[in-house]
Design a protein around this motif. Structure first.
Motif, PDB file in Angstrom:
ATOM      1  N   LYS A 286       0.837  -1.207   0.000  1.00 26.33           N
ATOM      2  CA  LYS A 286       0.000   0.000   0.000  1.00 26.33           C
ATOM      3  C   LYS A 286       0.870   1.253   0.000  1.00 26.33           C
ATOM      4  O   LYS A 286       0.621   2.190  -0.771  1.00 26.33           O
ATOM      5  N   ASN A 287       1.867   1.271   0.869  1.00 24.26           N
ATOM      6  CA  ASN A 287       2.718   2.454   1.007  1.00 24.26           C
ATOM      7  C   ASN A 287       3.602   2.680  -0.207  1.00 24.26           C
ATOM      8  O   ASN A 287       3.964   3.816  -0.497  1.00 24.26           O
ATOM      9  N   ARG A 288       3.958   1.611  -0.916  1.00 24.04           N
ATOM     10  CA  ARG A 288       4.872   1.724  -2.056  1.00 24.04           C
ATOM     11  C   ARG A 288       4.223   1.165  -3.319  1.00 24.04           C
ATOM     12  O   ARG A 288       4.859   0.505  -4.116  1.00 24.04           O
ATOM     13  N   PHE A 289       2.937   1.462  -3.487  1.00 23.80           N
ATOM     14  CA  PHE A 289       2.180   0.890  -4.606  1.00 23.80           C
ATOM     15  C   PHE A 289       2.793   1.251  -5.953  1.00 23.80           C
ATOM     16  O   PHE A 289       2.847   0.414  -6.858  1.00 23.80           O
ATOM     17  N   SER A 290       3.285   2.452  -6.103  1.00 21.98           N
ATOM     18  CA  SER A 290       3.878   2.830  -7.388  1.00 21.98           C
ATOM     19  C   SER A 290       5.113   1.975  -7.687  1.00 21.98           C
ATOM     20  O   SER A 290       5.355   1.621  -8.842  1.00 21.98           O
ATOM     21  N   ALA A 291       5.877   1.595  -6.671  1.00 22.15           N
ATOM     22  CA  ALA A 291       7.034   0.720  -6.880  1.00 22.15           C
ATOM     23  C   ALA A 291       6.579  -0.691  -7.251  1.00 22.15           C
ATOM     24  O   ALA A 291       7.199  -1.345  -8.104  1.00 22.15           O
ATOM     25  N   VAL A 292       5.493  -1.169  -6.637  1.00 25.99           N
ATOM     26  CA  VAL A 292       4.942  -2.485  -6.967  1.00 25.99           C
ATOM     27  C   VAL A 292       4.502  -2.497  -8.426  1.00 25.99           C
ATOM     28  O   VAL A 292       4.827  -3.411  -9.192  1.00 25.99           O
TER      29      VAL A 292
ATOM     30  N   PRO B 257       0.084 -15.675   0.943  1.00 29.54           N
ATOM     31  CA  PRO B 257      -0.083 -15.048  -0.368  1.00 29.54           C
ATOM     32  C   PRO B 257      -1.540 -14.658  -0.617  1.00 29.54           C
ATOM     33  O   PRO B 257      -2.450 -15.440  -0.357  1.00 29.54           O
ATOM     34  N   ALA B 258      -1.752 -13.418  -1.081  1.00 27.82           N
ATOM     35  CA  ALA B 258      -3.109 -12.930  -1.322  1.00 27.82           C
ATOM     36  C   ALA B 258      -3.346 -12.648  -2.807  1.00 27.82           C
ATOM     37  O   ALA B 258      -4.331 -13.114  -3.365  1.00 27.82           O
ATOM     38  N   VAL B 259      -2.457 -11.888  -3.434  1.00 30.13           N
ATOM     39  CA  VAL B 259      -2.619 -11.535  -4.839  1.00 30.13           C
ATOM     40  C   VAL B 259      -1.258 -11.448  -5.511  1.00 30.13           C
ATOM     41  O   VAL B 259      -0.223 -11.354  -4.845  1.00 30.13           O
ATOM     42  N   VAL B 260      -1.305 -11.449  -6.842  1.00 24.04           N
ATOM     43  CA  VAL B 260      -0.108 -11.210  -7.638  1.00 24.04           C
ATOM     44  C   VAL B 260      -0.429 -10.057  -8.580  1.00 24.04           C
ATOM     45  O   VAL B 260      -1.462 -10.063  -9.249  1.00 24.04           O
ATOM     46  N   VAL B 261       0.459  -9.079  -8.632  1.00 28.02           N
ATOM     47  CA  VAL B 261       0.289  -7.937  -9.529  1.00 28.02           C
ATOM     48  C   VAL B 261       1.106  -8.231 -10.782  1.00 28.02           C
ATOM     49  O   VAL B 261       2.310  -8.502 -10.707  1.00 28.02           O
ATOM     50  N   LEU B 262       0.406  -8.202 -11.936  1.00 29.09           N
ATOM     51  CA  LEU B 262       1.040  -8.495 -13.225  1.00 29.09           C
ATOM     52  C   LEU B 262       0.900  -7.319 -14.168  1.00 29.09           C
ATOM     53  O   LEU B 262      -0.053  -6.541 -14.060  1.00 29.09           O
ATOM     54  N   ALA B 263       1.800  -7.245 -15.144  1.00 31.96           N
ATOM     55  CA  ALA B 263       1.633  -6.290 -16.235  1.00 31.96           C
ATOM     56  C   ALA B 263       0.451  -6.743 -17.082  1.00 31.96           C
ATOM     57  O   ALA B 263       0.151  -7.941 -17.174  1.00 31.96           O
TER      58      ALA B 263
END
Length: 84
Positions: free
Chosen positions: A10-16, A34-40
């Motif tokens: 949450k705090n570094r969402f732009s880096a994620v 593990p909850a989610v995976v952020v993908l392109a």
């Protein structure tokens, strides 16, 4: 694959997001699990198309069902009365 606790993500969402766009999926955990995976988007679309390409159609699933050409015995049923 980098792993982020939820509060850090949450705090570094732009880096994620930046790391995911650069081609490296980012795993986010909640309470250590593990909850989610952020993908392109490109990777997500590639995976969706790949899944759709190997998924059988409804017709293929129905045709693959075992067939039984035997007769089925009908049980006698009492009809209910209907007032019209």
């Amino acid at each position: 694959m980098n792993e982020w606790p939820l509060h850090d993500a949450k705090n570094r969402f732009s880096a994620v997001v930046a790391a995911a766009v650069a081609g490296e999926p980012q795993r986010v955990t909640r309470r250590g699990k593990p909850a989610v995976v952020v993908l392109a988007v490109e990777e997500y679309e590639r995976l969706r198309l790949k899944e759709a390409a190997v998924a059988p159609s409804l017709a293929e699933v129905l045709l693959a069902m075992p067939r039984d050409d035997g007769e089925f015995e009908r049980r006698p049923l009492a009809l209910r009365r209907v007032d019209l």
